[in-house]
Design a protein around this motif. Sequence first.
Motif, short mmCIF file in Angstrom:
data_model
loop_
_atom_site.label_atom_id
_atom_site.label_comp_id
_atom_site.label_asym_id
_atom_site.label_seq_id
_atom_site.Cartn_x
_atom_site.Cartn_y
_atom_site.Cartn_z
N THR A 57 6.13 4.72 -3.24
CA THR A 57 4.75 3.85 -2.63
C THR A 57 5.15 4.01 -1.07
O THR A 57 3.82 4.26 -0.68
N GLN A 61 1.73 6.19 0.46
CA GLN A 61 0.89 5.41 1.64
C GLN A 61 0.84 5.97 3.15
O GLN A 61 -0.18 6.10 3.68
N GLN A 106 -0.61 3.08 -7.43
CA GLN A 106 -0.17 3.45 -6.08
C GLN A 106 -0.79 5.31 -5.96
O GLN A 106 -1.30 5.71 -6.65
N GLN B 54 5.44 -9.10 -2.23
CA GLN B 54 4.22 -8.08 -2.40
C GLN B 54 3.61 -7.80 -1.20
O GLN B 54 3.21 -6.65 -1.31
N ASP B 58 3.44 -3.73 -0.43
CA ASP B 58 1.91 -3.20 -0.07
C ASP B 58 1.93 -2.66 1.20
O ASP B 58 1.22 -1.64 1.69
N LYS B 271 1.01 -9.92 7.57
CA LYS B 271 0.52 -8.77 6.91
C LYS B 271 0.33 -7.44 7.67
O LYS B 271 0.58 -6.46 7.50
N ARG B 275 2.73 -4.08 8.17
CA ARG B 275 2.18 -2.50 8.04
C ARG B 275 2.35 -1.79 9.44
O ARG B 275 2.95 -0.74 9.58
#
Lengths: 205, 322
Positions: A57, A61, A106, B54, B58, B271, B275
């Motif tokens: 993943t 990404q 994904q 999660q 992500d 969030k 990232r």
Amino acid sequence: MSLTVGVLAIQGDVHENLLSTKKAIKDLGIEGHVVNVKTADEVRKLDGLIIPGGESTTIGQLSLVNSSLRVIKEKIEDGMPILGICAGMILLAKTVDDHVLGKTGQPVLDLVGIKIERNSFGRQNDSFEAEISMDSINIPNFNGVFIRAPSVSEVSSDVEVLSKFNEKIIAIKKGNIIGTAFHPELTTDISLHKYFVNLVHESKN
Amino acid sequence: MLPLAGERKNAKGIIFEKAYSRNISRGTSTLKRGFAHMLKNGVVMDVTTVEQAQIAEDAGAVSVMVLDKLPSDVRKAGGVARTASIRIIQEIMDSVTIPVMAKCRIGHVYEARVLQETDVDMIDESEVLTPADEHHHIWKWDFTTPVVNGARSLAEALRRIEEGAAMIRTKGEPGTGNVAEAVTHIKKVNDELRAIKAIYDSGDNQDLIRMAREFKVSYDIVEQTARLGRLPVVNFAAGGIATPADAAYLMSLGCDGIFVGSGIFNANDAKERARAIVLATTFWNEPEKVKEAQKMIDERQSMLGLDVNTLELRMQERGGSA
């Protein structure tokens, strides 16, 4: 002509693959070198690429972010040999399911008609080492190191199965594309890396 | 291949069995250290809920670490900090595809046993929780699940590896949002590695024995580590990382990856920050990309942070002398 083999250095056990590939090139007496690559420009210059183990993943990404994923896809479609290990094999697939969670959604390269089951043998406590064989490419005995390993649950007719373990497919080949569920770079045995370097050598000459 | 300095082939955590109608082994050093190698160049994020796990997945985290409270909240709450609720750990394991780690108290063999039975992917024997044994760490060779330990110096790191740690992280000072201690610790480990490498290269074995006695570890592991010129296991930075620039800086000092504790989920822009820290860790050697990552966060949303000189509780000292 001198070969350039790259290891995708976004995330995972990049260095181990770099060392195994260097040793393979030296052992074979082929002129060539191995480099870490991250960007699309670096990928463009390669004759062969290894996508190492890691978290699929994360690698997926992040290679989307700098558009290297797109260039990798183009290069492979043009015939550049690729070795995808564990997370690397997952990225080559058409579709990916998780053993427990089901569909993952994904980002993947969709280069080989295979369906992946992630974490197919269970979690880390179920990670294992076992003797495996890849007879069709003349590697009869190999120490398979499986770490939260995936397996291939479906293959299309153009994909060759290189190895099975307990009826689960753990290594595949389609033309210049090789995928393994186990980690050859974590062992001292460099026979699979040698096989791959030879493939790169033949495709270049 | 993996460096396996200090490994014990007769460890109780190694299981030989017949499965899939073949002879297989589990819990070997290759599998435990190999697992840590798959995390390299990645970010492990502290989480307390399924929702946070999660968000972490992500954002591109390579793993999540489950705690009952984030380190900064442990600091505020006081009292005894223990391993997280098993129910929450399981819920998180059932909701993300990336590996799930959990913390146990230093020396608390049975919290670790419980976590192994829960099937977490890695156990962190952590100074963030209240130590259960002031004199001993867990003998990690008894476990099939890999264990990560904190260290502030090469001596501490090698003692933990001799006890069976499959991975090391610098301690830093957890829950402060202040990266200073993590920087100090990684630089100290690097300096000490350079020093023993120089001794090894000089061929002065007697001086290596002196180092082994000083470090309170075996000569063998000192010699093997000196030859490698690096720790024989994966080494992440941890403790006080709050921004993308913090993460990139620690990567530039030679860390294999980053643990982020309170820095993400105690900020008001979790969030984006998650990232951004992943991006900065991946592309740490490209300042332009680190700037882009830093632009994604707002310093006004960062956790306030604490001056490490005025702390009443210095978590990093826990388990340090053992």
